[in-house]
Scaffold this motif. Structure first.
Motif, PDB file in Angstrom:
ATOM      1  N   MET A  83       0.820  -1.212   0.000  1.00 38.74           N
ATOM      2  CA  MET A  83       0.000   0.000   0.000  1.00 38.74           C
ATOM      3  C   MET A  83       0.859   1.270   0.000  1.00 38.74           C
ATOM      4  SD  MET A  83      -3.115  -1.092  -0.113  1.00 38.74           S
ATOM      5  CE  MET A  83      -4.083   0.355   0.301  1.00 38.74           C
ATOM      6  N   GLN A  84       2.140   1.132   0.301  1.00 39.67           N
ATOM      7  CA  GLN A  84       3.087   2.242   0.277  1.00 39.67           C
ATOM      8  C   GLN A  84       2.656   3.383   1.199  1.00 39.67           C
ATOM      9  OE1 GLN A  84       5.871   1.892  -0.940  1.00 39.67           O
ATOM     10  NE2 GLN A  84       5.827   0.567  -2.735  1.00 39.67           N
ATOM     11  N   LEU A  85       2.336   3.045   2.443  1.00 44.75           N
ATOM     12  CA  LEU A  85       1.859   4.056   3.388  1.00 44.75           C
ATOM     13  C   LEU A  85       2.942   5.069   3.736  1.00 44.75           C
ATOM     14  CD1 LEU A  85      -0.254   1.836   5.805  1.00 44.75           C
ATOM     15  CD2 LEU A  85      -1.065   3.293   3.945  1.00 44.75           C
ATOM     16  N   ARG A  86       4.132   4.584   4.111  1.00 43.94           N
ATOM     17  CA  ARG A  86       5.174   5.508   4.566  1.00 43.94           C
ATOM     18  C   ARG A  86       5.647   6.409   3.427  1.00 43.94           C
ATOM     19  NH1 ARG A  86      10.084   3.046   7.914  1.00 43.94           N
ATOM     20  NH2 ARG A  86       8.279   2.639   9.273  1.00 43.94           N
ATOM     21  N   SER A  87       6.002   5.804   2.295  1.00 46.05           N
ATOM     22  CA  SER A  87       6.455   6.626   1.177  1.00 46.05           C
ATOM     23  C   SER A  87       5.321   7.488   0.637  1.00 46.05           C
ATOM     24  CB  SER A  87       7.025   5.748   0.064  1.00 46.05           C
ATOM     25  OG  SER A  87       6.031   4.876  -0.443  1.00 46.05           O
ATOM     26  N   GLY A  88       4.080   7.007   0.792  1.00 44.25           N
ATOM     27  CA  GLY A  88       2.934   7.802   0.379  1.00 44.25           C
ATOM     28  C   GLY A  88       2.802   9.077   1.179  1.00 44.25           C
ATOM     29  N   HIS A  89       3.071   8.993   2.483  1.00 40.99           N
ATOM     30  CA  HIS A  89       3.042  10.199   3.314  1.00 40.99           C
ATOM     31  C   HIS A  89       4.124  11.185   2.884  1.00 40.99           C
ATOM     32  CE1 HIS A  89       0.976   7.690   6.684  1.00 40.99           C
ATOM     33  NE2 HIS A  89       0.103   8.158   5.805  1.00 40.99           N
ATOM     34  N   ILE A  90       5.301  10.663   2.546  1.00 38.80           N
ATOM     35  CA  ILE A  90       6.380  11.536   2.066  1.00 38.80           C
ATOM     36  C   ILE A  90       5.973  12.176   0.735  1.00 38.80           C
ATOM     37  CG2 ILE A  90       8.776  11.597   1.291  1.00 38.80           C
ATOM     38  CD1 ILE A  90       9.317   9.220   3.170  1.00 38.80           C
ATOM     39  N   GLN A  91       5.365  11.380  -0.121  1.00 42.69           N
ATOM     40  CA  GLN A  91       4.907  11.880  -1.418  1.00 42.69           C
ATOM     41  C   GLN A  91       3.907  13.027  -1.243  1.00 42.69           C
ATOM     42  OE1 GLN A  91       1.820   9.587  -3.275  1.00 42.69           O
ATOM     43  NE2 GLN A  91       2.918   9.564  -5.243  1.00 42.69           N
ATOM     44  N   LEU A  92       2.932  12.844  -0.348  1.00 37.37           N
ATOM     45  CA  LEU A  92       1.939  13.883  -0.115  1.00 37.37           C
ATOM     46  C   LEU A  92       2.574  15.112   0.522  1.00 37.37           C
ATOM     47  CD1 LEU A  92      -1.085  11.748   1.140  1.00 37.37           C
ATOM     48  CD2 LEU A  92      -0.621  12.575  -1.170  1.00 37.37           C
ATOM     49  N   GLY A  93       3.512  14.877   1.444  1.00 36.06           N
ATOM     50  CA  GLY A  93       4.201  16.003   2.064  1.00 36.06           C
ATOM     51  C   GLY A  93       4.989  16.804   1.043  1.00 36.06           C
ATOM     52  N   ALA A  94       5.674  16.110   0.137  1.00 39.14           N
ATOM     53  CA  ALA A  94       6.430  16.801  -0.914  1.00 39.14           C
ATOM     54  C   ALA A  94       5.502  17.596  -1.824  1.00 39.14           C
ATOM     55  CB  ALA A  94       7.225  15.785  -1.731  1.00 39.14           C
TER      56      ALA A  94
END
Length: 415
Positions: free
Chosen positions: A217-228
């Motif tokens: 689901m890519q939760l952690r990298s997804g949060h970084i993606q949204l933050g970026a």
């Protein structure tokens, strides 16, 4: 021989009749249809009747506004209203309230076509009410249900409305440079929403549709993606191009990494999935092109806009308004030939539109071809889905048919 009135013959079930109650029971029904209809009308006007567009929103300003907020953001509202009901167990808007929301949207579309003065002001007010009331309805649902995971979603929807207001203010003042900055802000906010939704639903849909498929689901990298992505919006507004380019590059690279990790080769036989995969891939590529454009690496500004808007948003939209509509209408989750044809038409329209961005003698002809393909794609979607959208769910039990008594001749044994 005896004649009895005892044998009951079941009547063939009839297709349920169109119903206002069914049509207004969930946000996706009227909003998906309105957005799809406007997609083909807006492109038709822009390409074949641009002389009809006047006032503060004329020419490129009208086209940019109506495609981003009149079409893409409208579909996002329909999806979030429907998904919100699933997330929270509370239907954010239905019935008369949904009809009012759609009426506001329609007033905005007609008002912006009418030109300057009072029609423009009425349209602006209706547009802002549309986004504000939609965000408020979704916020109420997530707060009442204490659905903390989705508290940010109505805030993002409201931010989309704020960017719309700032765009319209710049259009009213005739400030083209500011108008384009607000458009880019709205484009990035919409990209953030699209990334959030797509990262949630694509792996979920894929693992349900493909037996044995396991993808992250890519939760952690997804949060970084949204933050970026959020940092990119802030840097745009603060006029920090280098920081904005870096943030866009991070979001783009993570999008491509997600796409690879989701095993795209496993969904090639599922049109309802590969169209979403292709849209997500286009978003990632578009973000990298946006980073290059902001950094001044020689990429034409219009290129990343169309890769994100047509290759990203539009492919995700034609896939989502098909897949989610089928699911919520109680239909089998399988794309028929007309649906796959609409996917192919949107893909072809995107390719021809990108080719038309390159200066050449063929550019205007390529643009017209892209417009015809686009109009055909959404016309085909409407032809297929309008009859379904205006009727109750296919899997909803129909009222029992009244028994029909018929005479029957019974021959007794031995006679």
């Amino acid at each position: 021989m005896a004649t009895l009135l005892s044998i009951q013959e079941a009547e063939q079930p009839l297709a349920p009749a169109p119903s206002w109650g069914a049509f207004l029971e969930l946000g996706f029904r009227p909003v998906y249809l309105a957005g799809a209809l406007w997609a083909l009308i807006a492109v038709g006007l822009w390409i074949f009747a641009p002389h009809w567009l006047s006032g503060p929103l004329a020419g490129v300003a009208w086209h940019a506004h109506e495609m981003l907020w009149g079409f893409v953001a409208t579909i996002a509202v329909g999806f979030l209203m429907t998904a919100g009901a699933a997330w929270t167990g509370i239907n954010p808007v239905q019935g008369r309230a949904l009809a009012i929301l759609c009426a506001l949207w329609l007033v905005a579309r007609l008002g912006f076509l009418a030109g300057a003065g009072t029609p423009f002001l009425i349209a602006t007010l209706a547009e802002l009410l549309f986004f504000t009331l939609a965000a408020a309805a979704l916020l109420r649902a997530v707060v009442v249900s204490r659905n903390a995971r989705n508290y940010a979603v109505p805030v993002l929807l409201l931010a989309l409305g704020v960017s719309d207001a700032l765009f319209l203010l710049a259009a009213h003042d005739g400030d083209y440079a500011l108008l384009m900055r607000q458009f880019n802000a709205g484009l990035l906010i919409m990209t953030l929403i699209a990334l959030l939704v797509a990262r949630r639903v694509i792996p979920f849909f894929a693992m349900r549709a493909v037996p044995g498929l396991q993808i992250p689901m890519q939760l952690r990298s997804g949060h970084i993606q949204l933050g970026a992505s959020g940092i990119a919006v802030a840097c745009l507004l603060a006029d920090l191009p280098i920081a904005q380019a870096l943030a866009l590059a991070v979001a783009g690279v993570l999008s491509l990494q997600h796409w690879v990790s989701w095993k795209p080769q496993a969904v090639l036989h599922k049109p309802l999935l590969w169209i979403l995969y292709l849209g997500y891939l286009s978003l990632g590529i578009g973000l990298l092109l946006a980073a290059a454009s902001v950094a001044g690496v020689g990429v034409r500004p219009a290129l990343h806009i169309h890769v994100i808007a047509m290759g990203g948003f539009s492919l995700l939209i034609i896939g989502m308004i098909t897949r989610t509509a089928l699911g919520h209408l109680g239909r089998p989750l399988e794309a028929d030939r007309s649906m796959v044809a609409s996917y192919a038409l949107v893909i072809a329209a995107t390719v021809f539109r990108l080719l038309a961005l390159q200066p050449s003698a063929l550019a205007i002809h390529l643009l017209h071809v892209a417009a015809f393909l686009w109009v055909a794609a959404f016309a085909l979607y409407l032809w297929r889905f309008v009859p379904m959208m205006i009727r109750p769910r296919a899997d909803r039990p129909a009222p029992a048919a009244a028994p029909v008594a018929t005479p029957a001749t019974i021959v007794r044994p031995g006679r």
